[in-house]
Design a protein around this motif. Structure first.
Motif, PDB file in Angstrom:
ATOM      1  N   ARG A  16       0.827  -1.207   0.000  1.00 16.13           N
ATOM      2  CA  ARG A  16       0.000   0.000   0.000  1.00 16.13           C
ATOM      3  C   ARG A  16       0.862   1.258   0.000  1.00 16.13           C
ATOM      4  NH1 ARG A  16      -2.270  -3.151   3.972  1.00 16.13           N
ATOM      5  NH2 ARG A  16      -1.657  -1.642   5.530  1.00 16.13           N
ATOM      6  N   GLY A  17       2.017   1.173  -0.674  1.00 16.97           N
ATOM      7  CA  GLY A  17       2.930   2.312  -0.740  1.00 16.97           C
ATOM      8  C   GLY A  17       3.390   2.567  -2.162  1.00 16.97           C
ATOM      9  N   ALA A  18       4.332   3.503  -2.307  1.00 15.55           N
ATOM     10  CA  ALA A  18       4.821   3.878  -3.631  1.00 15.55           C
ATOM     11  C   ALA A  18       6.248   4.402  -3.546  1.00 15.55           C
ATOM     12  CB  ALA A  18       3.922   4.951  -4.248  1.00 15.55           C
ATOM     13  N   ARG A  19       6.919   4.366  -4.666  1.00 15.87           N
ATOM     14  CA  ARG A  19       8.239   4.967  -4.863  1.00 15.87           C
ATOM     15  C   ARG A  19       8.240   5.602  -6.252  1.00 15.87           C
ATOM     16  NH1 ARG A  19       8.312   4.173  -0.209  1.00 15.87           N
ATOM     17  NH2 ARG A  19       9.807   3.031   1.035  1.00 15.87           N
ATOM     18  N   CYS A  20       9.222   6.441  -6.529  1.00 17.39           N
ATOM     19  CA  CYS A  20       9.298   7.112  -7.831  1.00 17.39           C
ATOM     20  C   CYS A  20      10.541   6.711  -8.605  1.00 17.39           C
ATOM     21  CB  CYS A  20       9.313   8.626  -7.655  1.00 17.39           C
ATOM     22  SG  CYS A  20       7.734   9.277  -7.153  1.00 17.39           S
ATOM     23  N   VAL A  21      10.390   6.704  -9.917  1.00 19.34           N
ATOM     24  CA  VAL A  21      11.499   6.519 -10.847  1.00 19.34           C
ATOM     25  C   VAL A  21      11.655   7.859 -11.562  1.00 19.34           C
ATOM     26  CG1 VAL A  21      12.304   5.320 -12.904  1.00 19.34           C
ATOM     27  CG2 VAL A  21      11.022   4.068 -11.172  1.00 19.34           C
ATOM     28  N   ASN A  22      12.845   8.436 -11.501  1.00 21.77           N
ATOM     29  CA  ASN A  22      13.105   9.699 -12.195  1.00 21.77           C
ATOM     30  C   ASN A  22      13.405   9.435 -13.662  1.00 21.77           C
ATOM     31  OD1 ASN A  22      12.870  11.456  -9.925  1.00 21.77           O
ATOM     32  ND2 ASN A  22      14.861  10.732  -9.243  1.00 21.77           N
ATOM     33  N   THR A  23      12.796  10.237 -14.526  1.00 22.94           N
ATOM     34  CA  THR A  23      13.090  10.184 -15.961  1.00 22.94           C
ATOM     35  C   THR A  23      13.447  11.606 -16.387  1.00 22.94           C
ATOM     36  OG1 THR A  23      10.877  10.721 -16.818  1.00 22.94           O
ATOM     37  CG2 THR A  23      11.283   8.409 -16.209  1.00 22.94           C
ATOM     38  N   PRO A  24      14.010  11.776 -17.560  1.00 24.86           N
ATOM     39  CA  PRO A  24      14.330  13.133 -18.011  1.00 24.86           C
ATOM     40  C   PRO A  24      13.116  14.046 -18.130  1.00 24.86           C
ATOM     41  CG  PRO A  24      15.525  11.523 -19.299  1.00 24.86           C
ATOM     42  CD  PRO A  24      14.547  10.756 -18.455  1.00 24.86           C
ATOM     43  N   ASN A  25      11.903  13.453 -18.194  1.00 21.52           N
ATOM     44  CA  ASN A  25      10.698  14.255 -18.366  1.00 21.52           C
ATOM     45  C   ASN A  25       9.788  14.233 -17.137  1.00 21.52           C
ATOM     46  OD1 ASN A  25       9.308  15.986 -20.182  1.00 21.52           O
ATOM     47  ND2 ASN A  25       7.789  14.401 -20.469  1.00 21.52           N
ATOM     48  N   GLY A  26      10.307  13.809 -16.001  1.00 24.77           N
ATOM     49  CA  GLY A  26       9.485  13.784 -14.799  1.00 24.77           C
ATOM     50  C   GLY A  26       9.535  12.445 -14.098  1.00 24.77           C
ATOM     51  N   LYS A  27       8.666  12.302 -13.122  1.00 26.39           N
ATOM     52  CA  LYS A  27       8.680  11.103 -12.293  1.00 26.39           C
ATOM     53  C   LYS A  27       7.543  10.153 -12.662  1.00 26.39           C
ATOM     54  CE  LYS A  27      10.863  13.250  -8.341  1.00 26.39           C
ATOM     55  NZ  LYS A  27      10.837  13.443  -6.898  1.00 26.39           N
ATOM     56  N   ILE A  28       7.856   8.868 -12.589  1.00 24.04           N
ATOM     57  CA  ILE A  28       6.857   7.818 -12.709  1.00 24.04           C
ATOM     58  C   ILE A  28       6.725   7.195 -11.324  1.00 24.04           C
ATOM     59  CG2 ILE A  28       6.281   5.583 -13.721  1.00 24.04           C
ATOM     60  CD1 ILE A  28       7.881   6.381 -16.195  1.00 24.04           C
ATOM     61  N   ALA A  29       5.493   7.127 -10.830  1.00 21.65           N
ATOM     62  CA  ALA A  29       5.232   6.524  -9.527  1.00 21.65           C
ATOM     63  C   ALA A  29       5.001   5.026  -9.710  1.00 21.65           C
ATOM     64  CB  ALA A  29       4.014   7.163  -8.883  1.00 21.65           C
ATOM     65  N   ILE A  30       5.650   4.225  -8.868  1.00 20.53           N
ATOM     66  CA  ILE A  30       5.484   2.779  -8.863  1.00 20.53           C
ATOM     67  C   ILE A  30       4.736   2.433  -7.581  1.00 20.53           C
ATOM     68  CG2 ILE A  30       6.634   0.538  -9.015  1.00 20.53           C
ATOM     69  CD1 ILE A  30       7.252   2.386 -11.405  1.00 20.53           C
ATOM     70  N   PHE A  31       3.586   1.800  -7.712  1.00 27.05           N
ATOM     71  CA  PHE A  31       2.725   1.484  -6.577  1.00 27.05           C
ATOM     72  C   PHE A  31       2.706  -0.015  -6.318  1.00 27.05           C
ATOM     73  CE2 PHE A  31       1.087   5.324  -8.513  1.00 27.05           C
ATOM     74  CZ  PHE A  31       0.889   6.157  -7.426  1.00 27.05           C
ATOM     75  N   ARG A  32       2.626  -0.369  -5.035  1.00 22.09           N
ATOM     76  CA  ARG A  32       2.469  -1.767  -4.617  1.00 22.09           C
ATOM     77  C   ARG A  32       1.204  -1.860  -3.771  1.00 22.09           C
ATOM     78  NH1 ARG A  32       6.539  -5.035  -0.553  1.00 22.09           N
ATOM     79  NH2 ARG A  32       5.444  -7.045  -0.577  1.00 22.09           N
ATOM     80  N   THR A  33       0.313  -2.751  -4.147  1.00 19.92           N
ATOM     81  CA  THR A  33      -0.937  -2.914  -3.412  1.00 19.92           C
ATOM     82  C   THR A  33      -0.748  -3.878  -2.238  1.00 19.92           C
ATOM     83  OG1 THR A  33      -1.709  -4.756  -4.768  1.00 19.92           O
ATOM     84  CG2 THR A  33      -2.255  -2.519  -5.533  1.00 19.92           C
ATOM     85  N   ALA A  34      -1.790  -4.029  -1.434  1.00 22.98           N
ATOM     86  CA  ALA A  34      -1.745  -4.937  -0.279  1.00 22.98           C
ATOM     87  C   ALA A  34      -1.552  -6.379  -0.705  1.00 22.98           C
ATOM     88  CB  ALA A  34      -3.019  -4.803   0.542  1.00 22.98           C
ATOM     89  N   ASP A  35      -2.006  -6.730  -1.926  1.00 23.21           N
ATOM     90  CA  ASP A  35      -1.843  -8.105  -2.412  1.00 23.21           C
ATOM     91  C   ASP A  35      -0.685  -8.232  -3.405  1.00 23.21           C
ATOM     92  OD1 ASP A  35      -3.076  -6.784  -4.504  1.00 23.21           O
ATOM     93  OD2 ASP A  35      -4.661  -8.254  -4.777  1.00 23.21           O
ATOM     94  N   ASP A  36       0.266  -7.296  -3.318  1.00 24.44           N
ATOM     95  CA  ASP A  36       1.529  -7.325  -4.075  1.00 24.44           C
ATOM     96  C   ASP A  36       1.392  -7.144  -5.584  1.00 24.44           C
ATOM     97  OD1 ASP A  36       3.081  -7.522  -1.780  1.00 24.44           O
ATOM     98  OD2 ASP A  36       2.946  -9.710  -1.768  1.00 24.44           O
ATOM     99  N   GLN A  37       0.312  -6.540  -6.045  1.00 19.97           N
ATOM    100  CA  GLN A  37       0.252  -6.126  -7.444  1.00 19.97           C
ATOM    101  C   GLN A  37       1.079  -4.850  -7.576  1.00 19.97           C
ATOM    102  OE1 GLN A  37      -3.617  -6.027  -9.393  1.00 19.97           O
ATOM    103  NE2 GLN A  37      -4.465  -7.117  -7.627  1.00 19.97           N
ATOM    104  N   VAL A  38       1.684  -4.651  -8.730  1.00 15.63           N
ATOM    105  CA  VAL A  38       2.520  -3.471  -8.957  1.00 15.63           C
ATOM    106  C   VAL A  38       1.987  -2.725 -10.180  1.00 15.63           C
ATOM    107  CG1 VAL A  38       4.855  -2.661  -9.485  1.00 15.63           C
ATOM    108  CG2 VAL A  38       4.519  -4.568  -7.906  1.00 15.63           C
ATOM    109  N   PHE A  39       1.900  -1.402 -10.048  1.00 15.51           N
ATOM    110  CA  PHE A  39       1.403  -0.537 -11.110  1.00 15.51           C
ATOM    111  C   PHE A  39       2.333   0.663 -11.254  1.00 15.51           C
ATOM    112  CE2 PHE A  39      -2.247  -2.651  -9.233  1.00 15.51           C
ATOM    113  CZ  PHE A  39      -2.924  -3.136 -10.350  1.00 15.51           C
ATOM    114  N   ALA A  40       2.326   1.281 -12.439  1.00 15.15           N
ATOM    115  CA  ALA A  40       3.139   2.478 -12.672  1.00 15.15           C
ATOM    116  C   ALA A  40       2.299   3.526 -13.392  1.00 15.15           C
ATOM    117  CB  ALA A  40       4.366   2.131 -13.510  1.00 15.15           C
ATOM    118  N   MET A  41       2.444   4.772 -12.968  1.00 17.50           N
ATOM    119  CA  MET A  41       1.753   5.878 -13.627  1.00 17.50           C
ATOM    120  C   MET A  41       2.518   7.173 -13.371  1.00 17.50           C
ATOM    121  SD  MET A  41      -1.552   6.730 -11.119  1.00 17.50           S
ATOM    122  CE  MET A  41      -2.520   5.433 -11.796  1.00 17.50           C
TER     123      MET A  41
END
Length: 111
Positions: A16-41
């Motif tokens: 239920r948390g997130a971290r960011c990946v820096n790119t030259p055009n901004g940040k992409i947030a990487i999310f992890r759900t309570a059941d360990d699914q991972v999403f990026a936006m």
């Protein structure tokens, strides 16, 4: 898509948390759900630019910390009465590592 890029261990993101990946055009947030699914936006709410990685992850959604807009993590679509969409990116988990396709990072950088 081949040759996925390792961006870190799934355990580096709390459930239920997130971290960011820096790119030259901004940040992409990487999310992890309570059941360990991972999403990026994109890490930017379309409403007022709030940092989505600082929002509350619940189920397969995230709530923006600024004005409580809720976005579906798999589609990026605003939920309820709110309108708008956040760009999402394909990610996968393999052997406990989060992977993102290199063309995603290049595409974001080209914009």
């Amino acid at each position: 898509m081949t040759d996925w890029i390792d961006i870190g261990a799934i355990n580096a993101i709390p459930q239920r948390g997130a971290r960011c990946v820096n790119t030259p055009n901004g940040k992409i947030a990487i999310f992890r759900t309570a059941d360990d699914q991972v999403f990026a936006m994109d890490n930017r709410c379309p409403h007022k630019g709030g940092p989505l990685s600082e929002g509350i992850v619940h189920g397969a959604s995230v709530t923006c910390p600024l004005h409580n807009w809720v976005f579906d993590l798999s589609t990026g679509t605003a939920q309820g009465a709110d309108e708008g969409q956040v760009r999402t990116y394909p990610v996968q988990v393999m052997d406990g590592r989060i992977l993102i396709a290199p063309d995603v990072l290049m595409e974001v950088a080209a914009e």
